[in-house]
Design an enzyme around this catalytic site. Structure first.
Site, short mmCIF file in Angstrom:
data_model
loop_
_atom_site.label_atom_id
_atom_site.label_comp_id
_atom_site.label_asym_id
_atom_site.label_seq_id
_atom_site.Cartn_x
_atom_site.Cartn_y
_atom_site.Cartn_z
N PRO A 146 0.61 8.95 -5.65
CA PRO A 146 -0.07 9.63 -5.38
C PRO A 146 -1.06 10.44 -3.96
O PRO A 146 -1.05 11.30 -3.65
CB PRO A 146 -0.95 9.83 -6.94
CG PRO A 146 0.27 9.08 -7.71
CD PRO A 146 0.57 8.39 -7.01
N VAL A 147 -1.52 8.96 -4.37
CA VAL A 147 -2.42 8.76 -2.53
C VAL A 147 -1.72 8.31 -1.38
O VAL A 147 -1.96 9.19 -0.32
CB VAL A 147 -3.25 7.23 -3.11
CG1 VAL A 147 -3.90 7.11 -2.01
CG2 VAL A 147 -4.50 7.68 -4.14
N TRP A 203 1.09 -1.44 -0.35
CA TRP A 203 -0.48 0.27 0.03
C TRP A 203 0.96 1.62 0.25
O TRP A 203 -0.02 2.67 -0.70
CB TRP A 203 -0.68 0.05 1.05
CG TRP A 203 -1.97 -0.58 0.89
CD1 TRP A 203 -2.07 -1.91 2.22
CD2 TRP A 203 -3.27 -1.17 0.03
NE1 TRP A 203 -3.34 -2.60 1.86
CE2 TRP A 203 -4.43 -1.68 0.26
CE3 TRP A 203 -3.56 0.41 -0.76
CZ2 TRP A 203 -5.13 -2.88 -0.48
CZ3 TRP A 203 -4.85 -0.76 -1.63
CH2 TRP A 203 -5.42 -1.49 -1.31
N TYR A 241 -1.28 11.72 7.83
CA TYR A 241 -0.37 10.67 9.12
C TYR A 241 0.03 11.60 9.97
O TYR A 241 -0.06 11.82 10.62
CB TYR A 241 0.51 9.79 8.37
CG TYR A 241 1.32 9.20 8.86
CD1 TYR A 241 0.32 7.65 9.73
CD2 TYR A 241 2.70 9.02 9.13
CE1 TYR A 241 0.82 7.07 10.05
CE2 TYR A 241 2.80 7.94 9.89
CZ TYR A 241 2.88 7.20 11.07
OH TYR A 241 2.82 6.02 11.66
N HIS A 248 -13.24 3.09 -1.16
CA HIS A 248 -13.26 2.68 -2.39
C HIS A 248 -14.56 2.04 -1.75
O HIS A 248 -15.13 1.82 -3.05
CB HIS A 248 -12.50 1.00 -1.27
CG HIS A 248 -11.48 1.07 -1.94
ND1 HIS A 248 -10.10 2.22 -1.51
CD2 HIS A 248 -10.47 0.12 -2.81
CE1 HIS A 248 -8.96 1.78 -1.71
NE2 HIS A 248 -9.09 1.28 -2.85
N TRP A 306 2.09 1.11 -4.52
CA TRP A 306 1.85 0.73 -5.51
C TRP A 306 1.40 1.74 -6.31
O TRP A 306 0.92 2.40 -7.07
CB TRP A 306 0.67 -0.11 -5.60
CG TRP A 306 -0.92 -0.20 -5.47
CD1 TRP A 306 -1.37 0.43 -4.25
CD2 TRP A 306 -1.71 0.25 -6.18
NE1 TRP A 306 -2.56 0.69 -4.04
CE2 TRP A 306 -2.78 -0.34 -5.26
CE3 TRP A 306 -1.57 -0.38 -7.45
CZ2 TRP A 306 -4.12 1.03 -5.71
CZ3 TRP A 306 -3.30 -0.46 -8.48
CH2 TRP A 306 -4.81 0.41 -7.95
N ASN A 307 0.94 2.68 -5.11
CA ASN A 307 0.13 4.08 -5.46
C ASN A 307 0.65 5.58 -5.10
O ASN A 307 -0.29 5.82 -3.65
CB ASN A 307 -1.64 4.21 -5.58
CG ASN A 307 -2.42 5.12 -6.37
OD1 ASN A 307 -2.12 6.23 -6.33
ND2 ASN A 307 -4.02 5.10 -5.92
#
Length: 484
Positions: free
Chosen positions: A369-370, A363, A379, A404, A366-367
């Site tokens: 930008p997020v 997590w 955070y 999601h 893999w993405n």
């Protein structure tokens, strides 16, 4: 042992170095024998202690085996269903010409997104010029962002027949991205206002030093760069906002890193990839995924565990191919294309998530930008405010789970919690991955990550398809499917 040296004498064991020397001497003596020895101490190649790492041939074998298995499944699909690919149906789905109203509300809702963007910019201008109190501006921003998220939910619920599935999904995705972008825009400008009020004297001192250097004709390169950069509140304009909204990032900055030119060949390659891979995804959906999902309806509804598992495994292969293709299309082809057009220099859209030894690393890689948005705007601010890292991590997963679920339930108008629970289940899955990584090695943790990706998504698809049919078509469709 007595003091005069009598009694039992304890001997030290041979040191490792001494033992190795003895073993080496023994090997030399063995070679000098006339029996021509051919053996020496060594481990089998599949043993971890052997140190052997070159498994390229096995990788090629696995690739060929998977390719042959995929070709067999493709032939089985063609024999059973025939050629189902119909480009004319793609236009029907993309335009929504045979479902919904001719008013195209999804298009109007997408155009309406300009309104909350403009409101956000006007509010920031008012706060920068101190024409709007800080507390009133904060409340206005919160209301604007809340309406931004809830508007698609309300409109799609009130006028369900007016939206095609693709149109509703596109609108929800657009408004989700805008929510994250505007959140970052508001927070960064808040940081700039706080820095401006606390560093007024420092700014005056820097200006006097620059003027003295200019008067002496010795202005250095740093001063030229400083003059070239955009400073708050000069960034609060339509051009800057438009660039940020189109830029392939969710984190706002006053000065994004820029490239000097557009690489035409690179841009053409990315454009061709977007066109070709998008067609491939549509073909896989039409030829492979839709029949598999339909055939899973009755076994899943009847809770036939064996048959439902077989359908799940059958669906997992085309779904995973689509997911991998969509990842490359989105994070490499499309985002690089947009970055090239806009001279956006930071192309760190993904990292080596395929090597993730646990789900946490996946997590985080893999993405990007997020991930950058979550770390920078959720955070770290929570940790700085005194919350524990565990609380901050759970909050990040909670927000991610909400979006999601938002991106699935709102377009389908089937308000379940499967996507939300799937994301929240990543927390116990993380502990399982860490346990496997710690006790059995990182390879086992990586295998758990891949298993969750390959099996988790088709299970979620089957659950939502079943609930969608029950919600919108009732038990009659299940009975008709069962009679076929």
């Amino acid at each position: 042992m007595t003091g005069d040296g009598e009694g039992i004498r304890l001997r030290r064991t041979k040191s490792v170095t001494r033992a190795e020397e003895i073993q080496k001497q023994e090997q030399q003596l063995r070679r000098s024998q006339p029996d021509k020895p051919c053996h020496r101490p060594r481990d089998s190649l599949f043993s971890w202690s052997s140190g052997f790492t070159n498994f390229a041939g096995l990788v090629n074998w696995a690739f060929l085996l998977l390719t042959m298995g995929g070709v067999r499944l493709l032939l089985e699909n063609l024999i059973k269903y025939g050629i189902r690919v119909d480009p004319q149906q793609w236009l029907v789905v993309l335009t929504g010409s045979r479902e919904g109203s001719p008013d195209h509300p999804s298009l109007y809702l997408a155009l309406y997104a300009v309104v909350p963007i403009s409101i956000c910019l006007l509010l920031e201008k008012g706060l920068a010029g101190e024409k709007l109190p800080a507390n009133i501006g904060s409340i206005a921003h919160i209301v604007n962002l809340a309406l931004l998220v809830t508007l698609p939910m309300v409109v799609i619920y009130i006028k369900p027949t007016g939206f095609s599935l693709l149109g509703a999904s596109g609108v929800c995705f657009l408004y989700s991205v805008l929510f994250l972008k505007l959140w970052s825009y508001v927070q960064v400008n808040l940081w700039c206002r706080a820095a401006r009020t606390s560093s007024h004297k420092t700014t005056l001192r820097r200006m006097s030093v620059s003027l003295s250097k200019l008067s002496n004709g010795s202005a250095n390169h740093e001063d030229a760069i400083e003059d070239h950069l955009v400073h708050y509140p000069d960034n609060l304009n339509i051009k800057d906002m438009a660039y940020y909204i189109l830029a392939p990032t969710l984190c706002y900055e006053l000065n994004f890193p820029r490239t000097d030119r557009i690489r035409k060949r690179f841009l053409l390659k990315r454009l061709l990839e977007v066109i070709v891979l998008f067609q491939l995804i549509l073909c896989l959906f039409q030829q492979w995924i839709i029949p598999s999902v339909k055939n899973s309806l009755i076994p899943f509804s009847n809770m036939n565990l064996v048959l439902a598992t077989e359908r799940l495994l059958k669906l997992s292969i085309p779904n995973h191919l689509v997911w991998l293709t969509f990842f490359y299309l989105s994070f490499h082809s499309f985002l690089n294309m947009m970055g090239e057009i806009l001279h956006f220099a930071d192309r760190n859209f993904y990292c080596d998530w395929w090597n993730a030894a646990n789900i946490d690393i996946f997590w985080r890689t893999w993405n990007m930008p997020v991930h950058k948005w979550c770390v920078r705007h959720l955070y770290i601010p929570m940790v700085e405010q005194g919350y524990s890292k565990t609380t901050a991590s759970v909050t990040v997963f909670f927000i991610s789970a909400f979006f999601h679920e938002y991106l699935v339930s709102v377009p389908l108008r089937t308000f379940k919690v499967w996507a939300f629970l799937g994301m929240m289940m990543q927390l116990p899955l993380s502990h399982l991955c860490h346990f496997a990584e710690k006790n059995f090695g990182p390879r086992w943790g990586n295998m758990i990550v891949w298993a969750s990706l390959i099996l988790g998504q088709p299970l979620c698809i089957m659950m939502y398809y079943h609930d969608y049919v029950i919600t919108h078509f009732g038990e009659s469709l299940l009975e008709s499917y069962a009679s076929i």
